[in-house]
Scaffold this motif. Structure first.
Motif, PDB file in Angstrom:
ATOM      1  N   GLU A 419       0.827  -1.206   0.000  1.00  0.00           N
ATOM      2  CA  GLU A 419       0.000   0.000   0.000  1.00  0.00           C
ATOM      3  C   GLU A 419       0.865   1.261   0.000  1.00  0.00           C
ATOM      4  N   ILE A 420       1.997   1.221   0.735  1.00  0.00           N
ATOM      5  CA  ILE A 420       2.906   2.375   0.759  1.00  0.00           C
ATOM      6  C   ILE A 420       3.446   2.665  -0.634  1.00  0.00           C
ATOM      7  N   PHE A 421       3.911   1.630  -1.319  1.00  0.00           N
ATOM      8  CA  PHE A 421       4.459   1.825  -2.663  1.00  0.00           C
ATOM      9  C   PHE A 421       3.385   2.295  -3.638  1.00  0.00           C
ATOM     10  N   GLN A 422       2.170   1.740  -3.503  1.00  0.00           N
ATOM     11  CA  GLN A 422       1.097   2.144  -4.415  1.00  0.00           C
ATOM     12  C   GLN A 422       0.725   3.612  -4.208  1.00  0.00           C
ATOM     13  N   ALA A 423       0.581   4.010  -2.920  1.00  0.00           N
ATOM     14  CA  ALA A 423       0.215   5.404  -2.632  1.00  0.00           C
ATOM     15  C   ALA A 423       1.321   6.369  -3.059  1.00  0.00           C
ATOM     16  N   SER A 424       2.545   6.022  -2.735  1.00  0.00           N
ATOM     17  CA  SER A 424       3.675   6.894  -3.103  1.00  0.00           C
ATOM     18  C   SER A 424       3.825   6.977  -4.611  1.00  0.00           C
ATOM     19  N   GLY A 425       3.635   5.841  -5.290  1.00  0.00           N
ATOM     20  CA  GLY A 425       3.749   5.827  -6.741  1.00  0.00           C
ATOM     21  C   GLY A 425       2.683   6.677  -7.388  1.00  0.00           C
ATOM     22  N   LYS A 426       1.479   6.661  -6.811  1.00  0.00           N
ATOM     23  CA  LYS A 426       0.400   7.470  -7.357  1.00  0.00           C
ATOM     24  C   LYS A 426       0.732   8.948  -7.235  1.00  0.00           C
ATOM     25  N   ASN A 427       1.276   9.353  -6.068  1.00  0.00           N
ATOM     26  CA  ASN A 427       1.636  10.760  -5.872  1.00  0.00           C
ATOM     27  C   ASN A 427       2.804  11.164  -6.790  1.00  0.00           C
ATOM     28  N   ALA A 428       3.801  10.257  -6.871  1.00  0.00           N
ATOM     29  CA  ALA A 428       4.992  10.596  -7.666  1.00  0.00           C
ATOM     30  C   ALA A 428       4.679  10.672  -9.146  1.00  0.00           C
ATOM     31  N   SER A 429       3.698   9.903  -9.603  1.00  0.00           N
ATOM     32  CA  SER A 429       3.382   9.910 -11.041  1.00  0.00           C
ATOM     33  C   SER A 429       2.812  11.256 -11.476  1.00  0.00           C
ATOM     34  N   GLY A 430       2.327  12.071 -10.480  1.00  0.00           N
ATOM     35  CA  GLY A 430       1.851  13.408 -10.811  1.00  0.00           C
ATOM     36  C   GLY A 430       3.001  14.321 -11.183  1.00  0.00           C
ATOM     37  N   LEU A 431       4.183  14.044 -10.624  1.00  0.00           N
ATOM     38  CA  LEU A 431       5.363  14.822 -10.954  1.00  0.00           C
ATOM     39  C   LEU A 431       5.985  14.365 -12.264  1.00  0.00           C
ATOM     40  N   ASP A 432       6.060  13.020 -12.390  1.00  0.00           N
ATOM     41  CA  ASP A 432       6.667  12.441 -13.597  1.00  0.00           C
ATOM     42  C   ASP A 432       6.024  11.077 -13.812  1.00  0.00           C
ATOM     43  N   LYS A 433       5.392  10.899 -14.978  1.00  0.00           N
ATOM     44  CA  LYS A 433       4.642   9.679 -15.224  1.00  0.00           C
ATOM     45  C   LYS A 433       5.524   8.437 -15.087  1.00  0.00           C
ATOM     46  N   SER A 434       6.797   8.570 -15.426  1.00  0.00           N
ATOM     47  CA  SER A 434       7.686   7.406 -15.374  1.00  0.00           C
ATOM     48  C   SER A 434       7.939   6.944 -13.940  1.00  0.00           C
ATOM     49  N   LEU A 435       7.756   7.881 -12.975  1.00  0.00           N
ATOM     50  CA  LEU A 435       7.969   7.495 -11.578  1.00  0.00           C
ATOM     51  C   LEU A 435       6.956   6.467 -11.101  1.00  0.00           C
ATOM     52  N   GLY A 436       5.743   6.525 -11.671  1.00  0.00           N
ATOM     53  CA  GLY A 436       4.729   5.542 -11.293  1.00  0.00           C
ATOM     54  C   GLY A 436       5.189   4.136 -11.623  1.00  0.00           C
ATOM     55  N   ASN A 437       5.789   3.982 -12.805  1.00  0.00           N
ATOM     56  CA  ASN A 437       6.304   2.663 -13.187  1.00  0.00           C
ATOM     57  C   ASN A 437       7.469   2.239 -12.295  1.00  0.00           C
ATOM     58  N   ALA A 438       8.292   3.199 -11.922  1.00  0.00           N
ATOM     59  CA  ALA A 438       9.438   2.886 -11.067  1.00  0.00           C
ATOM     60  C   ALA A 438       8.980   2.410  -9.686  1.00  0.00           C
ATOM     61  N   PHE A 439       7.970   3.112  -9.136  1.00  0.00           N
ATOM     62  CA  PHE A 439       7.451   2.682  -7.834  1.00  0.00           C
ATOM     63  C   PHE A 439       6.787   1.294  -7.928  1.00  0.00           C
ATOM     64  N   GLU A 440       6.111   1.002  -9.042  1.00  0.00           N
ATOM     65  CA  GLU A 440       5.472  -0.318  -9.214  1.00  0.00           C
ATOM     66  C   GLU A 440       6.530  -1.402  -9.277  1.00  0.00           C
ATOM     67  N   ALA A 441       7.619  -1.123 -10.002  1.00  0.00           N
ATOM     68  CA  ALA A 441       8.700  -2.106 -10.076  1.00  0.00           C
ATOM     69  C   ALA A 441       9.330  -2.313  -8.697  1.00  0.00           C
ATOM     70  N   ALA A 442       9.441  -1.216  -7.948  1.00  0.00           N
ATOM     71  CA  ALA A 442       9.997  -1.325  -6.594  1.00  0.00           C
ATOM     72  C   ALA A 442       9.075  -2.120  -5.688  1.00  0.00           C
ATOM     73  N   ARG A 443       7.751  -1.921  -5.884  1.00  0.00           N
ATOM     74  CA  ARG A 443       6.766  -2.664  -5.074  1.00  0.00           C
ATOM     75  C   ARG A 443       6.918  -4.173  -5.326  1.00  0.00           C
TER      76      ARG A 443
END
Length: 525
Positions: A419-443
């Protein structure tokens, strides 16, 4: 000892065909005569035709067989033999290979079940007499299957170069050498039986009679000229017309279409030729009959003449042995293991064709004996009767999880981290769409790390619970020595040597009409 039972399907040891037979599935009704209930024996009694001439022959042969084994026939055995001459006398039968020293426990269980059945029927039908019979398989040639017994994890085996039907094997110097390995612990009645006999068949008759003769058991050896003369029509039909092969194949195909696995495979000719240390299959090519692994050949006229003169040389295989048994005995029921009951279901049309009543098929009693030591371990672990039949790996997984000091799956931690990675990835993807994918891979990577940690936690818990797991493994080895059920491996001497009343105690625990699996527990103290 005390007794408990579990349903056979809970043991995981029996085939679907056997279990469906016990449940009396309607689609199987055509493959048997009467399901074995006390009440159904009434029609079996009424339907069994067995002439007075056959009765006289059977009694005469039996008396001769006992005497030829060098035995003085006790009065109660003589009375049983003479009772066979009476029209109101019937038999109930079990059979088994001629294993050394009885072989596995279930050999004993078969005979106890059969004796108990005869007694139960006498109570239900007092106007009739019922005799328990052990069919001693002297014609068997699979020596490697019977030349040993196992006791407390050790295998004791006799090696010999003799060939042919095992009942005729001489107890020669090779046997005496083998016997020295076991002489220090086997009961005296085994010593008297084996050392006082010339052949394996003689010894088998003597020790079985010692154990069960006073219960009224009669021992029948089908390897006899007079008895096989009763079987002449079947021998001839099988050799020439091959009708048993056709009928059994048809039934086998029906069962297989219903999803059941075949237990036996009929041959065009279902007899062995047996003479002077030889027991080999008979086959036919063109108009010539030949005996495998020999230079023996017959024309049709020659083999028909030989059948008339020497029927004892023709030994039925597993397809026709059941019919042979029912032809020469006033029999109402056959008691056997699950595979035996299943393969008899392939044979009813053969019985119908030759006008012989199909007997009730009775599962022998199935049992497990727990000594005091293993019972204490079972009690300490809180195992139920049903737990005893669960695989060790399944039990261990559940036990370790139930008694763990923490959640060994780390499920809550995995969910929270995800849940932490999903929430953080959602917020980060607002800054840079590629960050969402990075957080998902990290999750995903973090989930794999948590799985690895959960495995380490589970192994740590298994080490902490090591004593309990080792005890359960010891129980498993006791219940399934070598990976097979106790009754199929251990010799009865495992219990008899410390408790000479062990066999006698089985009569009180076994009920031939109760098809549940029996657990016998020795009480502490």
């Amino acid at each position: 000892m005390i007794k408990s039972t579990v349903e056979p399907e809970c043991t995981g040891q029996f085939s679907p065909l056997f279990l469906d037979y016990l449940k009396q599935k309607p689609e199987l009704r055509k493959f048997y005569n009467q399901f074995p209930t006390v009440e159904n024996f009434k029609s079996l009694i009424e339907g069994k035709e067995f002439s007075l001439e056959k009765r006289e022959t059977l009694a005469r042969v039996l008396e001769s067989q006992y005497k030829n084994a060098g035995m003085t026939i006790p009065e109660h055995t003589k009375a049983q033999i003479q009772a066979l001459k009476q029209a109101n006398t019937f038999t109930v039968t079990t059979g088994h290979q001629l294993n050394l020293f009885t072989g596995p426990l279930y050999f004993i269980y078969k005979i106890v079940s059969t004796i108990n059945l005869a007694e139960r029927l006498k109570v239900a039908y007092p106007e009739h007499h019922f005799i328990p019979v052990y069919w001693i398989a002297t014609e068997d040639h699979d020596f490697d299957e019977i030349n040993y017994f196992k006791l407390d994890g050790k295998k004791y085996q006799w090696q010999t170069d003799q060939t042919g039907p095992v009942g005729a094997f001489k107890l020669d110097e090779s046997f005496k050498g083998f016997f020295k390995e076991v002489a220090h612990f086997v009961p005296d009645f085994f010593k008297e039986a084996y050392l006082g006999s010339e052949t394996l068949a003689e010894a088998g008759r003597k020790y079985v009679h010692h154990l069960f003769g006073d219960k009224g058991l009669l021992i029948v050896d089908g390897n006899d000229q007079e008895l096989k003369r009763m079987f002449l029509p079947v021998i001839k039909e099988d050799l020439i017309g091959h009708r048993p092969h056709d009928l059994a194949n048809r039934t086998t195909a029906e069962l297989e279409e219903m999803g059941y696995k075949s237990q036996i495979y009929p041959r065009e000719i279902n007899f062995f030729y047996m003479k002077d240390g030889l027991r080999e299959r008979i086959e036919k090519s063109g108009g010539t009959f030949y005996v495998l692994n020999s230079d023996i050949l017959f024309t049709e006229a020659e083999i028909m003449h030989l059948v008339e003169q020497h029927p004892e040389r023709f030994s039925p295989n597993v397809v026709l042995r059941p019919l042979y048994e029912e032809t020469i005995l006033p029999n109402l029921a056959y008691l056997g293991g699950p595979a035996e009951v299943a393969y008899w279901l392939q044979l009813k049309p053969i019985f119908d064709y030759f006008g012989e009543q199909f007997p009730a098929l009775m599962p022998r009693n199935f049992a497990l004996v727990l000594d005091v030591v293993v019972q204490r371990k079972i009690d300490k672990l809180g195992l139920t009767d049903y737990d005893l039949f669960q695989s060790f790996d399944e039990w261990k997984k559940a036990f370790v999880s139930q008694h763990a000091s923490m959640d060994i799956t780390l499920q809550q931690e995995k969910v929270a981290l995800s849940e932490i990675f999903q929430a953080s990835g959602k917020n980060a993807s607002g800054l840079d769409k590629s960050l969402g994918n990075a957080f998902e891979a990290a999750r995903v990577r973090a989930g794999k790390i948590m799985d690895q940690l959960a495995t380490k936690v589970r192994k740590a818990e298994e080490r902490r619970q090591g004593d309990q797991l080792r005890q359960r493994e010891e129980i498993q080895v006791y219940l399934y020595p070598g990976g097979s059920p106790q009754e199929r491996i251990e010799n009865f001497m495992k219990f008899y040597l410390s408790d000479p009343d062990f066999v006698e105690s089985l009569f009180g625990f076994f009920d031939p009409f109760d098809f549940n699996f029996i657990i016998m527990k020795k009480e502490n103290g």
